[in-house]
Design an enzyme around this catalytic site. Sequence first.
Site, PDB file in Angstrom:
ATOM      1  N   LYS A 221      57.306  34.216 -35.741  1.00 43.51           N
ATOM      2  CA  LYS A 221      56.663  32.978 -36.188  1.00 43.51           C
ATOM      3  C   LYS A 221      55.845  33.183 -37.455  1.00 43.51           C
ATOM      4  O   LYS A 221      55.508  34.311 -37.827  1.00 43.51           O
ATOM      5  CB  LYS A 221      55.789  32.412 -35.061  1.00 43.51           C
ATOM      6  CG  LYS A 221      56.663  31.768 -33.979  1.00 43.51           C
ATOM      7  CD  LYS A 221      55.876  31.028 -32.948  1.00 43.51           C
ATOM      8  CE  LYS A 221      56.856  30.385 -31.963  1.00 43.51           C
ATOM      9  NZ  LYS A 221      56.172  29.817 -30.795  1.00 43.51           N
ATOM     10  N   ARG A 255      58.161  35.542 -24.797  1.00 46.22           N
ATOM     11  CA  ARG A 255      59.405  34.945 -25.304  1.00 46.22           C
ATOM     12  C   ARG A 255      59.723  35.596 -26.646  1.00 46.22           C
ATOM     13  O   ARG A 255      58.906  35.523 -27.569  1.00 46.22           O
ATOM     14  CB  ARG A 255      59.209  33.435 -25.445  1.00 46.22           C
ATOM     15  CG  ARG A 255      60.445  32.651 -25.853  1.00 46.22           C
ATOM     16  CD  ARG A 255      60.115  31.154 -25.887  1.00 46.22           C
ATOM     17  NE  ARG A 255      61.263  30.371 -26.297  1.00 46.22           N
ATOM     18  CZ  ARG A 255      61.607  30.146 -27.557  1.00 46.22           C
ATOM     19  NH1 ARG A 255      60.904  30.642 -28.534  1.00 46.22           N
ATOM     20  NH2 ARG A 255      62.682  29.412 -27.834  1.00 46.22           N
TER      21      ARG A 255
HETATM   22  C1  7PJ Z   1      58.346  28.276 -28.145  1.00 49.04           C
HETATM   23  C2  7PJ Z   1      59.237  27.625 -27.312  1.00 49.04           C
HETATM   24  C3  7PJ Z   1      57.161  28.835 -27.591  1.00 49.04           C
HETATM   25  C4  7PJ Z   1      57.931  28.034 -25.468  1.00 49.04           C
HETATM   26  C5  7PJ Z   1      59.973  27.553 -29.326  1.00 49.04           C
HETATM   27  C6  7PJ Z   1      60.545  29.449 -32.032  1.00 49.04           C
HETATM   28  C7  7PJ Z   1      60.307  27.994 -32.065  1.00 49.04           C
HETATM   29  N1  7PJ Z   1      59.048  27.505 -25.972  1.00 49.04           N
HETATM   30  N2  7PJ Z   1      60.253  27.166 -28.064  1.00 49.04           N
HETATM   31  N3  7PJ Z   1      57.006  28.680 -26.244  1.00 49.04           N
HETATM   32  N4  7PJ Z   1      58.827  28.241 -29.408  1.00 49.04           N
HETATM   33  N5  7PJ Z   1      57.700  27.940 -24.156  1.00 49.04           N
HETATM   34  O1  7PJ Z   1      61.300  29.978 -31.233  1.00 49.04           O
HETATM   35  O2  7PJ Z   1      59.948  30.111 -32.915  1.00 49.04           O
HETATM   36  O3  7PJ Z   1      56.282  29.417 -28.239  1.00 49.04           O
HETATM   37  S1  7PJ Z   1      61.008  27.137 -30.653  1.00 49.04           S
END
Ligand code: 7PJ
Length: 280
Positions: A221, A255
């Site tokens: 990010k 994640r």
């Molecule tokens: C996140 C997400 C996050 C959760 C994305 C990316 C953007 N779901 N979906 N937490 N970010 N739960 O993958 O950088 O931080 S999309």
Amino acid sequence: MKLTCGHTVLDLAEPCVMGVLNVTPDSFSDGGRYADPAAAVARGVAMAEEGAAIIDVGGESTRPGAAAVSVQEELARVIPVIGQLAARVAVPISVDTSKPAVMSAAIAAGASLVNDVRALREPGALDAVAGTGAAVCLMHMQGEPRTMQASPAYDDVVAEVRRFLAGRVEACVAAGIARDRICVDPGIGFGKRPEHNLALLAGLGRLADPAIPVLVGVSRKSLVGIITGRPAAERLAGSVAFAALAALRGAAIIRAHDVAATVDAVKVASALRHAAAGGD
Ligand code: 7PJ
């Protein structure tokens, strides 16, 4: 700590990794690479082999300014991949969506966790999950993806995010989603300035009731880019460092796109956490 995802109970005594599998043509970090279903399934299988405890399949980019995707288009992207992955990997499959119709179809195709950046606030979303055994990840976001980075503002970001997440947990419980099916996420980068993101990572232990697992997504990010000065393709080391530090501060699920490296990082963090808890 545990998270019940359908028939699988995830043991979160040690932190685990959720692998990110984007099946979008426009994701900021790996856009288009896994738009072909066979390539996406192969990458999902590889992530499970690398030690991912969950595979998160997403068909709508939520990066700032991303175009909206129709229900039909999102279904066409994610359902074949979820169906094939469910037949090939033993780990729970999660669907990254806010659309109730996509949640229902994904669960029918084999997903057992709904990861919703809007925390089941769309009409019908609570009901789409409640009657199933699927787990849910409730994420905090200020505003909407298209405009959320324009002027994020908080008086006390940790307190405000904690209050929002607690409210969404109670909405889920009232709708019939048991507490052991719920995890929460501060939503790093979703309507937050760098100082807000850092305050949330520093305050991870204060974000939720201690029985509720906290999921953190920092992988590649812009927060990592701002700190290291690197473009998205060069953020592995910074992302892995954040993963370890988030796990050390109590995150139960990380994640991440780079599964193998992140799995090692959380193992190291977990070992140090246990040693610290042991007293010397
Ligand atoms: C996140 C997400 C996050 C959760 C994305 C990316 C953007 N779901 N979906 N937490 N970010 N739960 O993958 O950088 O931080 S999309």
